[in-house]
Design an enzyme around this catalytic site. Sequence first.
Site, PDB file in Angstrom:
ATOM      1  N   ARG A 114       0.851  -1.417   0.103  1.00  9.78           N
ATOM      2  CA  ARG A 114      -0.254  -0.184  -0.049  1.00  9.78           C
ATOM      3  C   ARG A 114       1.384   1.480  -0.160  1.00  9.78           C
ATOM      4  O   ARG A 114       0.493   2.355   0.946  1.00  9.78           O
ATOM      5  CB  ARG A 114      -0.998   0.044   1.617  1.00  9.78           C
ATOM      6  CG  ARG A 114      -1.761  -0.729   1.599  1.00  9.78           C
ATOM      7  CD  ARG A 114      -3.164  -0.749   0.522  1.00  9.78           C
ATOM      8  NE  ARG A 114      -3.857  -2.064   0.478  1.00  9.78           N
ATOM      9  CZ  ARG A 114      -5.444  -1.704   0.501  1.00  9.78           C
ATOM     10  NH1 ARG A 114      -5.243  -0.849   1.543  1.00  9.78           N
ATOM     11  NH2 ARG A 114      -6.890  -2.758   0.854  1.00  9.78           N
ATOM     12  N   TYR A 128     -14.589 -11.789   0.348  1.00  8.53           N
ATOM     13  CA  TYR A 128     -15.720 -10.187  -0.054  1.00  8.53           C
ATOM     14  C   TYR A 128     -17.072 -10.973  -0.306  1.00  8.53           C
ATOM     15  O   TYR A 128     -18.016 -10.011   0.159  1.00  8.53           O
ATOM     16  CB  TYR A 128     -14.651  -9.064  -0.449  1.00  8.53           C
ATOM     17  CG  TYR A 128     -13.990  -8.707   0.271  1.00  8.53           C
ATOM     18  CD1 TYR A 128     -14.505  -8.165   1.068  1.00  8.53           C
ATOM     19  CD2 TYR A 128     -12.115  -8.582  -0.105  1.00  8.53           C
ATOM     20  CE1 TYR A 128     -13.205  -6.808   1.759  1.00  8.53           C
ATOM     21  CE2 TYR A 128     -11.737  -8.208   0.825  1.00  8.53           C
ATOM     22  CZ  TYR A 128     -12.075  -7.078   2.358  1.00  8.53           C
ATOM     23  OH  TYR A 128     -10.925  -6.320   2.769  1.00  8.53           O
TER      24      TYR A 128
HETATM   25  O1  CP3 Z   1       0.230   0.502  -2.944  1.00  5.44           O
HETATM   26  C1  CP3 Z   1      -0.416  -0.448  -2.817  1.00  5.44           C
HETATM   27  O2  CP3 Z   1      -0.550  -1.430  -2.418  1.00  5.44           O
HETATM   28  C2  CP3 Z   1      -0.807  -1.172  -5.184  1.00  5.44           C
HETATM   29  C3  CP3 Z   1      -2.512  -1.573  -4.145  1.00  5.44           C
HETATM   30  C4  CP3 Z   1      -3.685  -1.943  -3.592  1.00  5.44           C
HETATM   31  C5  CP3 Z   1      -4.415  -1.657  -3.529  1.00  5.44           C
HETATM   32  N1  CP3 Z   1      -5.398  -2.589  -2.646  1.00  5.44           N
HETATM   33  C6  CP3 Z   1      -5.337  -0.353  -3.060  1.00  5.44           C
HETATM   34  C7  CP3 Z   1      -5.944   0.914  -2.906  1.00  5.44           C
HETATM   35  C8  CP3 Z   1      -3.429  -3.240  -3.569  1.00  5.44           C
HETATM   36  C9  CP3 Z   1      -2.174  -3.593  -3.113  1.00  5.44           C
HETATM   37  C10 CP3 Z   1      -4.534  -3.703  -2.509  1.00  5.44           C
HETATM   38  C11 CP3 Z   1      -5.371  -4.604  -2.343  1.00  5.44           C
HETATM   39  C12 CP3 Z   1      -6.020  -5.405  -1.136  1.00  5.44           C
HETATM   40  N2  CP3 Z   1      -6.896  -4.438  -1.423  1.00  5.44           N
HETATM   41  C13 CP3 Z   1      -5.739  -6.030  -0.054  1.00  5.44           C
HETATM   42  C14 CP3 Z   1      -4.992  -6.587   0.407  1.00  5.44           C
HETATM   43  C15 CP3 Z   1      -3.412  -6.058   0.927  1.00  5.44           C
HETATM   44  C16 CP3 Z   1      -4.330  -5.733   2.189  1.00  5.44           C
HETATM   45  O3  CP3 Z   1      -3.809  -5.100   1.993  1.00  5.44           O
HETATM   46  O4  CP3 Z   1      -4.642  -7.371   3.128  1.00  5.44           O
HETATM   47  C17 CP3 Z   1      -7.394  -5.645   0.180  1.00  5.44           C
HETATM   48  C18 CP3 Z   1      -7.667  -6.752   1.757  1.00  5.44           C
HETATM   49  C19 CP3 Z   1      -8.071  -5.157  -0.465  1.00  5.44           C
HETATM   50  C20 CP3 Z   1      -8.703  -4.432  -0.445  1.00  5.44           C
HETATM   51  C21 CP3 Z   1      -9.567  -3.583  -0.533  1.00  5.44           C
HETATM   52  N3  CP3 Z   1      -9.682  -2.210  -0.815  1.00  5.44           N
HETATM   53  C22 CP3 Z   1      -9.428  -2.648   1.958  1.00  5.44           C
HETATM   54  C23 CP3 Z   1      -9.698  -3.499   2.800  1.00  5.44           C
HETATM   55  C24 CP3 Z   1      -9.085  -1.514   1.354  1.00  5.44           C
HETATM   56  C25 CP3 Z   1      -9.729  -0.140   1.329  1.00  5.44           C
HETATM   57  C26 CP3 Z   1     -10.854   0.875   2.042  1.00  5.44           C
HETATM   58  C27 CP3 Z   1     -10.667   1.935   2.962  1.00  5.44           C
HETATM   59  O5  CP3 Z   1     -10.850   3.004   2.440  1.00  5.44           O
HETATM   60  O6  CP3 Z   1      -9.956   2.146   4.195  1.00  5.44           O
HETATM   61  C28 CP3 Z   1      -9.389  -1.197  -0.577  1.00  5.44           C
HETATM   62  C29 CP3 Z   1      -9.176   0.073  -1.065  1.00  5.44           C
HETATM   63  C30 CP3 Z   1      -8.087   0.473  -1.414  1.00  5.44           C
HETATM   64  N4  CP3 Z   1      -7.517  -0.305  -2.209  1.00  5.44           N
HETATM   65  C31 CP3 Z   1      -7.488   1.839  -1.211  1.00  5.44           C
HETATM   66  C32 CP3 Z   1      -6.542   2.235  -1.926  1.00  5.44           C
HETATM   67  C33 CP3 Z   1      -5.418   2.746  -2.237  1.00  5.44           C
HETATM   68  C34 CP3 Z   1      -7.494   3.007  -0.653  1.00  5.44           C
HETATM   69  C35 CP3 Z   1      -9.369   3.658  -1.247  1.00  5.44           C
HETATM   70  C36 CP3 Z   1      -8.977   5.425  -1.636  1.00  5.44           C
HETATM   71  O7  CP3 Z   1      -8.017   5.296  -1.335  1.00  5.44           O
HETATM   72  O8  CP3 Z   1      -9.555   5.546  -1.594  1.00  5.44           O
END
Ligand code: CP3
Length: 377
Positions: free
Chosen positions: A45, A174
Amino acid sequence: MTETAPAPLPLSDSHPLSSGLTADAPLIRAARGERPETLPVWFMRQAGRSLPEYRELRKGIEMLDSCLRPELAAEITLQPVRRHGVDAAVFFSDIVVPLKLIGEAVDIVPGTGPVFENPVRTSREAHEFAARIRERISPELFAPITEAVALTVAELGSTPLIGFAGAPFTVAAYVVEGGPSKDHLRTRTLMQADPEAWGDLSGAIAELSAAFLEAQVRAGASIVQLFDSWAGSLSRDRYQQSIAASSGLALERVRALRTPGGERVRTIHFGVGTAELLPDMHAIGADVMGVDDRIALDEASRRLGGNVPLQGNVDPAVLGAGDAVLQAHVRDVVRRGNSAPAHILNLGHGVPPSADPAVLTGLVEFAHALPDGGRVE
Ligand code: CP3
């Protein structure tokens, strides 16, 4: 898992691993089990809300829309590489993007995570969902991904791009729950109540994740990471019986890819709270094991038999604890990482949105300045 090795699939001559551009990058060397002169470091992330330039670019654009706009996704992927000087970019996307691409009604709700409009609750729905995935998978499906990856690697030069996908259990968690959940109870009920429906559903998601990974690698990613973030809610027996086969399937296509020189594409496998599962998660076909911060790297290495490259496991909480505490902690992580054949420094989980980007940049500088690539006597 298959008994016989799958037939090799060729990578193009111009792929950065084939041309040699990324083949000897510290991260790729470490994934091969070598100890490069500098310790490779990147952050799960690393692209995202901790960066003001990310928040600026994302203004008014929904998360999943931003993933499907190739120029935007490429730019967001490059931001942390420019700012922090990390040893790899990780492709900006999400584990639910492939499901969005096949037309499922999924959204990422800020502060919550992925939410599915029509969760899969019954055996029949599981079979129908699996059939929909299998019907709709095609190479063209990933056009926006392929384009974004190509734009990204054209800028990255010798810095490798990490492709990724969600492991079947974490994605299914999910799909079945409909959104984030604490204990993934419905998902774990389905796999035990109807192993056949679960096998169909998780197998189809595995095929989709495999195709997503292959598309990223063919377009230029040099290594991949499979995220099974929520596998920590499973026992070893349950992992072996209900998860291992489909997770292995998700990596199988990438594992079959070869450069013209015969080099294979390495795989990293990561989960949270998975200390008990490390040997099983390694056995599905991972080269590197990602370790969260609830187990020390020397103990993780011991559980893996001492011959598996490790990635991790700086406690994200220590990012806010001040330089002295952080540096002492990182030294300890690196020292314990010495018991593995190779080590890629990372956090134990993703960068918290509240992290100070300057602290991350400082951590990269600190890691790169460690003498002898972090080897200690
Ligand atoms: O920088 C990186 O690591 C690359 C991008 C990345 C994202 N999601 C972008 C993202 C990666 C590798 C992921 C994987 C992902 N997504 C996982 C596995 C990694 C982990 O953290 O365990 C999971 C479980 C998800 C599902 C998901 N997507 C979650 C739990 C969330 C967070 C929701 C929140 O707002 O707290 C997301 C959204 C997400 N994915 C964001 C990003 C940058 C945030 C969204 C935003 O910026 O509005």
